[in-house]
Design a protein around this motif. Structure first.
Motif, PDB file in Angstrom:
ATOM      1  N   THR A 125      45.196  34.323  53.016  1.00  0.00           N
ATOM      2  CA  THR A 125      45.089  32.662  51.553  1.00  0.00           C
ATOM      3  C   THR A 125      44.293  34.097  50.728  1.00  0.00           C
ATOM      4  O   THR A 125      43.453  34.164  50.481  1.00  0.00           O
ATOM      5  CB  THR A 125      43.960  31.859  52.098  1.00  0.00           C
ATOM      6  N   ARG A 126      45.154  33.339  49.316  1.00  0.00           N
ATOM      7  CA  ARG A 126      44.528  34.112  48.057  1.00  0.00           C
ATOM      8  C   ARG A 126      44.206  32.901  47.450  1.00  0.00           C
ATOM      9  O   ARG A 126      44.818  31.971  47.255  1.00  0.00           O
ATOM     10  CB  ARG A 126      45.784  34.491  47.070  1.00  0.00           C
ATOM     11  N   PRO A 127      43.485  32.509  46.453  1.00  0.00           N
ATOM     12  CA  PRO A 127      42.959  31.542  45.188  1.00  0.00           C
ATOM     13  C   PRO A 127      43.807  31.677  44.052  1.00  0.00           C
ATOM     14  O   PRO A 127      43.874  32.740  43.831  1.00  0.00           O
ATOM     15  CB  PRO A 127      41.334  32.386  44.811  1.00  0.00           C
ATOM     16  N   VAL A 128      44.870  30.504  44.006  1.00  0.00           N
ATOM     17  CA  VAL A 128      45.119  30.276  42.928  1.00  0.00           C
ATOM     18  C   VAL A 128      44.222  29.049  41.760  1.00  0.00           C
ATOM     19  O   VAL A 128      43.890  28.545  42.511  1.00  0.00           O
ATOM     20  CB  VAL A 128      46.592  30.010  42.968  1.00  0.00           C
ATOM     21  N   ILE A 138      41.878  33.188  27.271  1.00  0.00           N
ATOM     22  CA  ILE A 138      41.164  33.204  28.292  1.00  0.00           C
ATOM     23  C   ILE A 138      39.360  33.602  27.811  1.00  0.00           C
ATOM     24  O   ILE A 138      39.621  35.080  27.642  1.00  0.00           O
ATOM     25  CB  ILE A 138      41.051  33.384  29.670  1.00  0.00           C
ATOM     26  N   THR A 139      37.693  33.963  27.326  1.00  0.00           N
ATOM     27  CA  THR A 139      37.905  34.646  27.342  1.00  0.00           C
ATOM     28  C   THR A 139      36.416  35.460  28.741  1.00  0.00           C
ATOM     29  O   THR A 139      35.952  36.320  28.108  1.00  0.00           O
ATOM     30  CB  THR A 139      36.981  34.321  25.817  1.00  0.00           C
ATOM     31  N   GLN A 140      36.805  34.303  28.788  1.00  0.00           N
ATOM     32  CA  GLN A 140      35.115  34.598  30.294  1.00  0.00           C
ATOM     33  C   GLN A 140      35.898  33.466  31.679  1.00  0.00           C
ATOM     34  O   GLN A 140      36.197  32.767  31.473  1.00  0.00           O
ATOM     35  CB  GLN A 140      33.754  33.605  29.816  1.00  0.00           C
ATOM     36  N   PHE A 141      35.562  34.282  32.920  1.00  0.00           N
ATOM     37  CA  PHE A 141      35.882  33.679  33.817  1.00  0.00           C
ATOM     38  C   PHE A 141      34.904  33.490  34.968  1.00  0.00           C
ATOM     39  O   PHE A 141      34.529  34.286  35.451  1.00  0.00           O
ATOM     40  CB  PHE A 141      37.119  34.077  35.124  1.00  0.00           C
ATOM     41  N   PHE A 157      41.903  39.357  34.823  1.00  0.00           N
ATOM     42  CA  PHE A 157      41.514  37.984  35.607  1.00  0.00           C
ATOM     43  C   PHE A 157      41.923  37.731  36.922  1.00  0.00           C
ATOM     44  O   PHE A 157      41.352  37.267  37.978  1.00  0.00           O
ATOM     45  CB  PHE A 157      42.653  37.144  34.627  1.00  0.00           C
ATOM     46  N   ALA A 158      42.919  39.326  37.063  1.00  0.00           N
ATOM     47  CA  ALA A 158      42.811  39.221  38.820  1.00  0.00           C
ATOM     48  C   ALA A 158      42.184  39.411  39.473  1.00  0.00           C
ATOM     49  O   ALA A 158      41.819  39.173  40.654  1.00  0.00           O
ATOM     50  CB  ALA A 158      43.903  39.729  38.922  1.00  0.00           C
ATOM     51  N   LYS A 159      41.630  39.865  39.092  1.00  0.00           N
ATOM     52  CA  LYS A 159      39.918  40.488  39.700  1.00  0.00           C
ATOM     53  C   LYS A 159      39.040  39.078  39.790  1.00  0.00           C
ATOM     54  O   LYS A 159      38.586  39.542  41.104  1.00  0.00           O
ATOM     55  CB  LYS A 159      39.421  41.955  39.106  1.00  0.00           C
ATOM     56  N   ALA A 160      38.468  38.817  38.271  1.00  0.00           N
ATOM     57  CA  ALA A 160      38.066  37.594  38.831  1.00  0.00           C
ATOM     58  C   ALA A 160      38.476  36.672  39.788  1.00  0.00           C
ATOM     59  O   ALA A 160      37.759  35.859  40.514  1.00  0.00           O
ATOM     60  CB  ALA A 160      37.521  37.277  37.603  1.00  0.00           C
ATOM     61  N   LEU A 161      39.650  36.780  39.842  1.00  0.00           N
ATOM     62  CA  LEU A 161      40.143  35.359  40.642  1.00  0.00           C
ATOM     63  C   LEU A 161      40.298  35.492  41.786  1.00  0.00           C
ATOM     64  O   LEU A 161      39.564  34.486  42.500  1.00  0.00           O
ATOM     65  CB  LEU A 161      41.337  34.593  40.321  1.00  0.00           C
ATOM     66  N   ALA A 197      51.772  38.149  47.685  1.00  0.00           N
ATOM     67  CA  ALA A 197      50.673  38.379  47.632  1.00  0.00           C
ATOM     68  C   ALA A 197      50.473  38.178  46.293  1.00  0.00           C
ATOM     69  O   ALA A 197      51.610  37.844  45.064  1.00  0.00           O
ATOM     70  CB  ALA A 197      50.364  40.061  47.499  1.00  0.00           C
ATOM     71  N   VAL A 198      49.573  37.643  45.773  1.00  0.00           N
ATOM     72  CA  VAL A 198      49.205  37.403  44.439  1.00  0.00           C
ATOM     73  C   VAL A 198      49.554  38.063  43.618  1.00  0.00           C
ATOM     74  O   VAL A 198      49.503  39.462  43.627  1.00  0.00           O
ATOM     75  CB  VAL A 198      47.399  37.088  43.716  1.00  0.00           C
ATOM     76  N   VAL A 199      50.577  38.224  42.385  1.00  0.00           N
ATOM     77  CA  VAL A 199      50.188  38.628  41.425  1.00  0.00           C
ATOM     78  C   VAL A 199      49.860  38.878  40.272  1.00  0.00           C
ATOM     79  O   VAL A 199      49.623  38.472  40.002  1.00  0.00           O
ATOM     80  CB  VAL A 199      51.767  38.028  40.989  1.00  0.00           C
ATOM     81  N   GLN A 200      49.672  40.288  40.569  1.00  0.00           N
ATOM     82  CA  GLN A 200      48.376  40.481  39.063  1.00  0.00           C
ATOM     83  C   GLN A 200      48.897  41.030  37.501  1.00  0.00           C
ATOM     84  O   GLN A 200      49.066  41.185  36.532  1.00  0.00           O
ATOM     85  CB  GLN A 200      47.713  41.947  39.673  1.00  0.00           C
ATOM     86  N   SER A 201      50.808  41.474  37.407  1.00  0.00           N
ATOM     87  CA  SER A 201      50.993  42.116  36.912  1.00  0.00           C
ATOM     88  C   SER A 201      52.331  40.292  36.199  1.00  0.00           C
ATOM     89  O   SER A 201      53.343  40.445  36.258  1.00  0.00           O
ATOM     90  CB  SER A 201      52.338  42.846  36.515  1.00  0.00           C
ATOM     91  N   GLY A 202      51.682  39.765  35.234  1.00  0.00           N
ATOM     92  CA  GLY A 202      52.487  38.390  34.299  1.00  0.00           C
ATOM     93  C   GLY A 202      52.521  37.828  35.014  1.00  0.00           C
ATOM     94  O   GLY A 202      53.213  35.947  34.571  1.00  0.00           O
ATOM     95  N   ALA A 203      51.925  37.625  36.473  1.00  0.00           N
ATOM     96  CA  ALA A 203      51.901  36.100  37.496  1.00  0.00           C
ATOM     97  C   ALA A 203      50.628  35.392  36.978  1.00  0.00           C
ATOM     98  O   ALA A 203      49.709  35.710  36.635  1.00  0.00           O
ATOM     99  CB  ALA A 203      52.690  36.472  38.224  1.00  0.00           C
ATOM    100  N   ARG A 204      50.820  34.168  38.186  1.00  0.00           N
ATOM    101  CA  ARG A 204      50.017  33.515  38.289  1.00  0.00           C
ATOM    102  C   ARG A 204      48.610  33.934  38.815  1.00  0.00           C
ATOM    103  O   ARG A 204      49.083  34.571  40.123  1.00  0.00           O
ATOM    104  CB  ARG A 204      50.478  31.616  39.063  1.00  0.00           C
TER     105      ARG A 204
END
Length: 369
Positions: free
Chosen positions: A231-234, A273-276, A287-291, A362-369
């Motif tokens: 399961t991946r966070p989205v 988006i400035t902070q996550f 953003f992908a690493k933080a998510l 998997a969660v797309v890190q290049s331009g996806a959600r």
């Protein structure tokens, strides 16, 4: 003029002239000026056409007086007769008018009766035509009934022949059924003999089925744990990097997934988006690493820079803090059936966990959600 009562003058002059000539034993004549036909009309002042009397001697004055009285009486009687005549004529005219009205009514009624008789004749003709047509229809129906009766008789004969044939077949079938019953009794005896061995085999098969079910349940729990590990966070956000003149980049929201947590929380397209969750965000990788570091079901704070139009055509900027609950999603196509069809589900799950963005779904890190 004396006898014409409509004239106001002349009577006194006539009496005076008459008295001067009484002693001469002369003949005095009185004649009304009207003709006999005019004197008899209701409008005539006096109805006598001619009055002739002779007066002589000294008694002429008395005779004249009696004559005048008789004349007055006759005139009054004449007036009464004229009045009665006028009344009778008036009644006669009224009766004629009534008779004329009644005659006109009778003529009108006769015309109505003629029209009704004509209409009745037309209806009788139409009814006669209908009755003629009805008679023809009845004749046709009788012919049709006769034809149907012939067909029914023919079908009855056919059915009787078929019934006779079926009765013969029924007798043959009864004999065949008796033979089959005998064979069935033999087969039942054989089945009872083999039922004992079959019961033993069924008992063994039930044991095997129970073991298979237990193993299948264990497999499902193991595959479910593997699926949960994948399961991946989205959050439902699609971002894009925007270069700035100072050489740095900013991360802008370009679209939102419908009914996802980011849209429900209040994130808008165009937010930067400035902070996550207090982690600075500049690129998609940040953003992908933080998510991926967030846990499914946890709540994070997303800091965004929002530009809004202001009066005068200017644009005002504000910093918004949005709370988002992290949702979880399985990789595309990674249901229990897909994992069950793999030769080594655990190795496949390990490959997905270690492969990151290169793994299937998997969660797309290049331009996806």
């Amino acid at each position: 003029h004396f006898f014409d009562r409509s004239q106001p003058s002349g009577c006194g002059i006539f009496v005076f002239a008459f008295s001067l000539r009484m002693k001469s034993d002369s003949l005095v004549q009185f004649q009304h000026p009207l003709s006999p036909s005019q004197a008899l009309t209701p409008s005539a002042p006096w109805s006598s056409s001619l009055v002739r009397r002779e007066f002589s001697g000294d008694d002429s004055a008395g005779q004249l007086a009696h004559f005048l009285l008789d004349t007055e009486t006759t005139h009054n009687h004449k007036e009464m007769l004229c009045v009665e005549l006028r009344s009778v004529e008036q009644e006669h005219r009224e009766e004629q008018e009534k008779l004329g009205v009644e005659l006109q009514q009778l003529k009108s009624r006769a015309q109505q009766l003629k029209e009704e008789i004509s209409l009745t004749r037309d209806r009788i003709k139409a009814r006669s035509s209908e009755l003629t047509e009805g008679t023809e229809d009845i004749t046709k129906l009788r012919e049709r009934v006769d034809t149907l009766q012939l067909q029914i008789d023919e079908q009855r004969r056919k059915y009787e022949m078929e019934i006779s044939h079926l009765e013969g077949q029924e007798q043959s079938a009864r004999a065949a059924v008796a033979e089959l019953q005998d064979e069935l009794a033999v087969k039942e005896a054989e089945i009872r003999a083999s039922a004992v061995s079959t019961d033993a085999s069924l008992s063994q098969l039930r044991c095997v089925n129970d073991e298979v079910a237990r193993l299948r349940e264990c497999e499902d729990r193991w595959l479910l744990s593997l699926q949960r590990s994948l399961t991946r966070p989205v959050v439902g956000i699609e971002v894009s990097e925007t270069p700035n003149p100072n050489g740095m980049t900013t991360l802008t929201v370009v679209s939102l997934s419908k009914d996802m947590v980011a849209e429900k929380a209040g994130v808008r397209v165009g937010d930067i988006i400035t902070q996550f969750d207090r982690v600075p965000i500049r690129t998609k990788l940040d953003f992908a690493k933080a998510l991926l570091s967030a846990k499914v079901g946890s709540q994070v704070v997303l800091q965004v820079l929002r530009h809004l139009p202001a009066p005068g055509g200017k644009i005002s900027s504000s910093i918004e803090y949005i709370k988002i609950t992290i949702a979880g999603a399985f990789p595309t196509g990674m249901d229990l059936e897909s994992l069950r069809q793999c030769e080594d589900p655990e190795a496949f799950a390990r490959q997905l966990r270690e492969g990151g963005a290169a793994g299937r779904g998997a969660v797309v890190q290049s331009g996806a959600r």
